[in-house]
Design a protein around this motif. Structure first.
Motif, mmCIF file in Angstrom:
data_model
loop_
_atom_site.group_PDB
_atom_site.id
_atom_site.type_symbol
_atom_site.label_atom_id
_atom_site.label_comp_id
_atom_site.label_asym_id
_atom_site.label_seq_id
_atom_site.Cartn_x
_atom_site.Cartn_y
_atom_site.Cartn_z
ATOM 1 N N ASP A 156 10.481 -4.664 1.729
ATOM 2 C CA ASP A 156 9.977 -3.286 1.777
ATOM 3 C C ASP A 156 8.776 -3.107 2.697
ATOM 4 O O ASP A 156 8.709 -2.114 3.434
ATOM 5 N N LYS A 160 8.794 -0.485 5.735
ATOM 6 C CA LYS A 160 7.784 0.575 5.819
ATOM 7 C C LYS A 160 7.042 0.517 7.137
ATOM 8 O O LYS A 160 6.769 1.549 7.767
ATOM 9 N N GLU A 163 9.313 1.998 9.856
ATOM 10 C CA GLU A 163 9.430 3.455 9.772
ATOM 11 C C GLU A 163 8.153 4.136 10.260
ATOM 12 O O GLU A 163 8.217 5.165 10.942
ATOM 13 N N ASN A 164 7.001 3.558 9.942
ATOM 14 C CA ASN A 164 5.734 4.130 10.418
ATOM 15 C C ASN A 164 5.526 3.880 11.904
ATOM 16 O O ASN A 164 5.067 4.758 12.634
#
Length: 286
Positions: A156, A160, A163-164
């Motif tokens: 995860d 994350k 995606e950022n």
């Protein structure tokens, strides 16, 4: 020559599902096959010294006084001096026999120079991008709880980050079909990959195929992950099974080391192909 090559390469380096249930016979067969293939990919060493020379099209590798050539007979010429040093180090490190299966940088350069599959830049991009639909870290299990927790804790944060970093939506899924990746996300990654030159794209594709993950590969390119971490994340389920059932050292360790070597070479190749810097020639006199 040999000490200088290793020091210069070191200065440009970066901090870089299966358990025993598969059966000892299957594992032994795999390792035996790999060792047999490795033995056939050797040749008696025919040179004493390795040097680098700057030619019209870039940097060349000389074995004694002969120019290194690609499998298709082209002069082996690379675009940057640091990459030439790294390749020269591979050749300089060979002992009585040349073990071609250990020379990943040389192989990647040959691929870039000969382009045996006759692909263009967009095809290299699409080859890497197709892994996004089946990315390793996007496929999750529902059981056992220990593996579910491990995937959440380890994968995860990387998901994350991606995606950022790219301002996209990727997500994960326990469905056998995997997550549905939005077209916008694919477009963003396509544009990002298009910013790299063809040589770098060959390296990225190599990393992606090793890790079965575009996200992990980009984490390496962006220096968010080390090679050791990226390889561990790509083998998370296998490592979980090893912890439960035990390790067959001569099989699992062999695969791990091979994967680390290939991934490290691909990462270094991308970084050196993305750099236009050179090394002062006075360093070559050490």
């Amino acid at each position: 020559m040999l000490p200088s090559l290793h020091r210069m390469l070191a200065s440009r380096s970066m901090a870089l599902n299966s358990g025993l249930c598969r059966g000892l016979c299957a594992l032994e067969s795999t390792v035996t096959q790999k060792r047999s293939q490795a033995s056939s990919a050797e040749r008696k060493k025919f040179y004493e010294s390795v040097t680098i020379a700057q030619g019209e099209g870039g940097y060349e590798i000389n074995l004694d006084h002969r120019k290194l050539k690609t499998p298709q007979g082209k002069i082996f010429t690379v675009p940057s001096e640091p990459l030439a040093i790294a390749v020269a180090t591979e050749w300089d490190s060979q002992k009585e026999t040349i073990k071609f299966f250990t020379m990943h940088l040389t192989t990647l350069c040959n691929t870039a120079l000969d382009n045996p599959t006759r692909r263009n830049k967009d095809q290299f991009i699409r080859s890497s991008l197709k892994y996004l639909d089946t990315d390793t870290i996007c496929y999750r299990v529902e059981d056992p709880p220990g593996l579910v927790e491990l995937q959440t804790n380890e994968w995860d944060p990387v998901l994350k980050w991606a995606e950022n970093r790219y301002d996209v939506v990727i997500g994960s899924s326990t469905s056998i079909m995997g997550p549905v990746i939005p077209d916008k996300t694919k477009e963003v990654f396509h544009r990002h990959l298009a910013s790299y030159n063809s040589w770098s794209l060959i390296g990225i594709e190599f990393m992606v195929t090793q890790l079965k993950s575009l996200i992990l590969a980009m984490g390496l390119v962006d220096r968010f992950l080390t090679v050791q971490k990226a390889v561990l994340l790509s083998r998370l389920e296998e490592e979980y099974q090893i912890q439960r059932w035990g390790n067959v050292e001569w099989a699992h360790d062999y695969d791990l080391q091979e994967l680390q070597a290939r991934t490290a070479a691909g990462t270094l190749f991308v970084h050196l192909c993305s750099s236009s810097s050179t090394i002062k020639h006075k360093l070559l006199q050490d």
